[in-house]
Scaffold this motif. Sequence first.
Motif, short mmCIF file in Angstrom:
data_model
loop_
_atom_site.label_atom_id
_atom_site.label_comp_id
_atom_site.label_asym_id
_atom_site.label_seq_id
_atom_site.Cartn_x
_atom_site.Cartn_y
_atom_site.Cartn_z
N TYR A 64 5.81 23.45 5.89
CA TYR A 64 5.94 22.63 4.69
C TYR A 64 5.70 23.49 3.46
O TYR A 64 5.17 24.60 3.53
CB TYR A 64 4.97 21.44 4.71
CG TYR A 64 3.50 21.80 4.71
CD1 TYR A 64 2.84 22.14 3.52
CD2 TYR A 64 2.76 21.78 5.89
CE1 TYR A 64 1.48 22.46 3.52
CE2 TYR A 64 1.41 22.08 5.89
CZ TYR A 64 0.78 22.43 4.70
OH TYR A 64 -0.56 22.75 4.70
N GLN A 89 9.25 15.43 10.77
CA GLN A 89 9.18 14.89 9.42
C GLN A 89 9.98 15.71 8.40
O GLN A 89 9.87 15.48 7.20
CB GLN A 89 7.73 14.82 8.95
CG GLN A 89 6.86 13.85 9.74
CD GLN A 89 5.42 13.91 9.29
OE1 GLN A 89 4.66 14.79 9.68
NE2 GLN A 89 5.03 12.95 8.45
N GLN A 121 10.98 14.85 4.64
CA GLN A 121 10.11 13.82 4.10
C GLN A 121 8.96 14.46 3.32
O GLN A 121 8.62 15.62 3.52
CB GLN A 121 9.54 12.96 5.23
CG GLN A 121 10.59 12.26 6.07
CD GLN A 121 9.99 11.47 7.20
OE1 GLN A 121 8.93 10.84 7.04
NE2 GLN A 121 10.63 11.48 8.35
N HIS A 122 8.37 13.67 2.43
CA HIS A 122 7.24 14.18 1.67
C HIS A 122 6.08 13.21 1.71
O HIS A 122 6.26 12.01 1.90
CB HIS A 122 7.63 14.49 0.21
CG HIS A 122 7.95 13.28 -0.61
ND1 HIS A 122 9.19 12.68 -0.63
CD2 HIS A 122 7.18 12.56 -1.47
CE1 HIS A 122 9.19 11.65 -1.45
NE2 HIS A 122 7.98 11.54 -1.98
N ASP A 123 4.88 13.76 1.58
CA ASP A 123 3.66 12.96 1.53
C ASP A 123 2.64 13.71 0.67
O ASP A 123 2.99 14.69 0.01
CB ASP A 123 3.13 12.67 2.94
CG ASP A 123 2.85 13.92 3.75
OD1 ASP A 123 2.79 15.03 3.16
OD2 ASP A 123 2.68 13.81 4.98
N LEU A 174 6.14 18.72 1.00
CA LEU A 174 7.48 18.47 1.52
C LEU A 174 7.60 19.18 2.86
O LEU A 174 7.45 20.39 2.96
CB LEU A 174 8.54 19.00 0.55
CG LEU A 174 10.00 18.94 1.05
CD1 LEU A 174 10.45 17.49 1.19
CD2 LEU A 174 10.92 19.71 0.12
N TRP A 175 7.87 18.40 3.91
CA TRP A 175 8.00 18.97 5.24
C TRP A 175 9.34 19.68 5.37
O TRP A 175 10.39 19.17 4.98
CB TRP A 175 7.87 17.88 6.30
CG TRP A 175 6.48 17.36 6.42
CD1 TRP A 175 5.96 16.24 5.83
CD2 TRP A 175 5.40 17.95 7.16
NE1 TRP A 175 4.63 16.09 6.15
CE2 TRP A 175 4.26 17.13 6.98
CE3 TRP A 175 5.30 19.09 7.96
CZ2 TRP A 175 3.04 17.41 7.57
CZ3 TRP A 175 4.08 19.38 8.55
CH2 TRP A 175 2.97 18.55 8.35
#
Length: 344
Positions: free
Chosen positions: A201, A221, A224-226, A215-216
């Motif tokens: 990431y 994932q 996708q972002h977390d 951001l992966w």
Amino acid sequence: MANAYDKTSRMTEPLPPLRTVPLDGRGPEDVVVDSAGRVLTGLEDGRVLRLNPFPKGSGDAPTGTPTPPHAPAGPPGAEVIARTGGRPLGLEPLPDGKVLVCDARRGLLRVDPSDGTVRTLADTVDGAPLRFCSNAAAATDGTIYFSVSSRRYPLEDWLGDILEHTGTGHLVRLRPGGEPEVVLDGLQFANGVALAPDESYVTVAETGSRRLTRLWLTGPQAGQHDILAADLPGYPDNMSRGPGGLFWVALAGPRSTGLDRLHRAKPALRHAAWSVARRVRPRPGPLTGVLAVDSSGRIVHDLRRRSPDYRMVTSVCEHDGHLVLGSIHEHALAVCELPSATRD
């Protein structure tokens, strides 16, 4: 899942005493270490310097590539490796010896320290001028990830973006031979950028939201972002990854409850606050702070020191048992010993 800063379980540690390394220019906004252990930084006047803040013996200047003949002289013991003609911010050494430079006025650049050549890699994104390129990280396959802090305000008015909470920051990807593409949008003053040790990431510091967004890039994932870490105790700026895999994060200032309240206010009030601040231009406070965050987002160290002689730390990197600090406000670098708990 985001890791929020837990004030009840983690104690702030004292940042070891600082030793300043004077420069002959203002604003060493970012500091990085090259493969030879020398520190690189950029100044307000457009120069990119290379120096050794850890002199041995008599303190002679570090050996290396001679100063390009076209470049102005730097401070004693420093080499001027290039002059961008703009305002260099984030730097990233590359495996071939060249250096990425995020220039707030010119875009994403690549500098060749052997002769001072400056090449533009990107000066537009989605058809718009790239006017606030902030920080970058390079993957092993040559892909570059870099941040655009604001598409509304230039560097000189960075405080306007923080106060108005515009959310116009980007994380941009530039593949070898490709064109810049926005991979994360709507960021609150996108700033420091760093890759995970395994490059699974990339994380970007959102100064305006006091968090690190992830951001992966690989795995289930991917794309996708977390949130890697949230509710930080200050405003994260540039980031670097230490030899042990920790992310070092500079805190440009401590958390402000007043600013938290302002961000929840209506846009008209936030704009009015900026109208006042742009005339007053408040001076940075005397608190110097950095964080060490592991690859899961856990805060390992929260180091702070009241240092009226060194304000507004905007970058930090680890090298050879020391931390090197930079500041967009000061005319010097700062160096301190790495906390013993981190060395062990």
